[in-house]
Write a protein that holds these residues in place. Structure first.
Motif, PDB file in Angstrom:
ATOM      1  N   UNK A  86       3.450  -0.160   5.044  1.00 39.44           N
ATOM      2  CA  UNK A  86       4.414  -0.988   4.306  1.00 39.44           C
ATOM      3  C   UNK A  86       3.956  -2.437   4.176  1.00 39.44           C
ATOM      4  N   UNK A  87       3.469  -3.025   5.270  1.00 36.09           N
ATOM      5  CA  UNK A  87       3.070  -4.432   5.251  1.00 36.09           C
ATOM      6  C   UNK A  87       1.624  -4.647   4.816  1.00 36.09           C
ATOM      7  N   UNK A 118       0.828  -1.204   0.000  1.00 33.95           N
ATOM      8  CA  UNK A 118       0.000   0.000   0.000  1.00 33.95           C
ATOM      9  C   UNK A 118       0.863   1.255   0.000  1.00 33.95           C
ATOM     10  N   UNK A 119       1.798   1.359   0.956  1.00 30.89           N
ATOM     11  CA  UNK A 119       2.716   2.498   1.014  1.00 30.89           C
ATOM     12  C   UNK A 119       4.111   1.986   1.359  1.00 30.89           C
ATOM     13  N   UNK A 158       6.605  -9.960   5.162  1.00 29.50           N
ATOM     14  CA  UNK A 158       6.400  -9.008   6.250  1.00 29.50           C
ATOM     15  C   UNK A 158       7.757  -8.461   6.678  1.00 29.50           C
ATOM     16  N   UNK A 159       7.876  -7.127   6.726  1.00 32.86           N
ATOM     17  CA  UNK A 159       9.163  -6.500   7.030  1.00 32.86           C
ATOM     18  C   UNK A 159       9.103  -5.499   8.177  1.00 32.86           C
ATOM     19  N   UNK A 160       7.939  -5.343   8.776  1.00 35.65           N
ATOM     20  CA  UNK A 160       7.792  -4.443   9.927  1.00 35.65           C
ATOM     21  C   UNK A 160       7.769  -5.303  11.180  1.00 35.65           C
ATOM     22  N   UNK A 161       8.701  -5.031  12.100  1.00 33.77           N
ATOM     23  CA  UNK A 161       8.864  -5.848  13.298  1.00 33.77           C
ATOM     24  C   UNK A 161       8.673  -4.972  14.526  1.00 33.77           C
ATOM     25  N   UNK A 207      -5.087  -6.020   2.278  1.00 33.91           N
ATOM     26  CA  UNK A 207      -4.792  -7.206   3.077  1.00 33.91           C
ATOM     27  C   UNK A 207      -3.735  -6.908   4.124  1.00 33.91           C
ATOM     28  N   UNK A 208      -4.049  -7.234   5.377  1.00 39.80           N
ATOM     29  CA  UNK A 208      -3.081  -7.172   6.452  1.00 39.80           C
ATOM     30  C   UNK A 208      -2.400  -8.533   6.584  1.00 39.80           C
ATOM     31  N   UNK A 209      -1.297  -8.565   7.298  1.00 40.34           N
ATOM     32  CA  UNK A 209      -0.585  -9.828   7.473  1.00 40.34           C
ATOM     33  C   UNK A 209      -1.450 -10.851   8.200  1.00 40.34           C
ATOM     34  N   UNK A 210      -2.288 -10.392   9.124  1.00 39.02           N
ATOM     35  CA  UNK A 210      -3.155 -11.335   9.839  1.00 39.02           C
ATOM     36  C   UNK A 210      -4.203 -11.946   8.912  1.00 39.02           C
TER      37      UNK A 210
END
Length: 222
Positions: free
Chosen positions: A36-37, A28-29, A138-141, A58-61
């Motif tokens: 980002x994710x 998305x962005x 997924x890259x946001x932790x 879509x979210x990671x969940x």
């Protein structure tokens, strides 16, 4: 290096020409903490009575839930993606191996139809999910949700290839901070047709897609 090619997370089609596709087109962005994710996707539907293109975020969940439901899908069972924030797509596997597809996009479109996909479509969709997660992992932790001093720390580390170290670190007191995607808006083009005694009719609608934040605000407000 160019943008990755779109990936079809869902691609159901049969010999009658009916189809339902969820085509993920990118982040998305990219590089923005809250978007980002989140992945952008087009939902493409074509049947004898309907042609539609709708937007889905879509979210990671959502991907984790889809993987879990797909693994356990048996005749009489259900799997789906989205929902709770806008468009919801559901699949019900019937005893004769046909699939009932339901699409509910509040204030825009609600429909259902049957598709008879090829026999190994469930395994094929596991492969599609794996491919999607390789292309857009997924890259946001989030780290250190609570510190011993009582100050909540939400550290978010965003790593690009070749980039070292965190780009953002947020400190907040009180309740855990939850990152929500910014306000995605867009257009959904819907065409409907009927061949029973009438010429084909086409209706084009320009529709605003509500964001996750807007929907959650509406639900949570007193």
């Amino acid at each position: 290096m160019g943008e990755p090619e779109p990936v079809d997370l869902i691609h159901l089609a049969d010999a009658d020409g009916d189809r339902c596709i969820v085509r993920v087109t990118g982040r998305y962005k990219p590089g923005i903490l809250t978007g980002h994710d989140t992945l952008r996707a087009d939902v493409l539907v074509s049947t004898s009575f309907l042609d539609a293109r709708l937007e889905l975020y879509l979210l990671q969940r959502d991907l984790s839930a889809w993987e879990h439901e797909l693994e356990g899908l048996v005749p009489g069972g259900n799997a789906g993606i989205g929902g709770g924030r806008g468009l919801e797509l559901g699949l019900r596997l019937n005893e004769d191996q046909s699939v009932c597809v339901t699409i509910n996009d509040p204030d825009r479109l609600s429909t259902f139809f049957w598709i008879r996909p090829h026999d190994d479509w469930i395994q094929d969709h596991r492969v599609r999910l794996d491919r999607l997660q390789q292309v857009w992992p997924s890259e946001v932790i989030e780290t250190a949700p609570w510190s011993t001093s009582g100050v909540q720390t939400v550290g978010t580390e965003y790593f690009r290839r070749g980039h070292r170290g965190p780009s953002r670190c947020l400190r907040r007191r009180g309740r855990p901070h939850t990152h929500q995607p910014d306000r995605p808006t867009g257009l959904a083009d819907i065409s409907s047709s009927s061949s029973v005694g009438h010429s084909r009719k086409t209706v084009q609608s320009r529709l605003r897609v509500l964001s996750v934040a807007e929907i959650e605000l509406a639900v949570c407000s007193p």
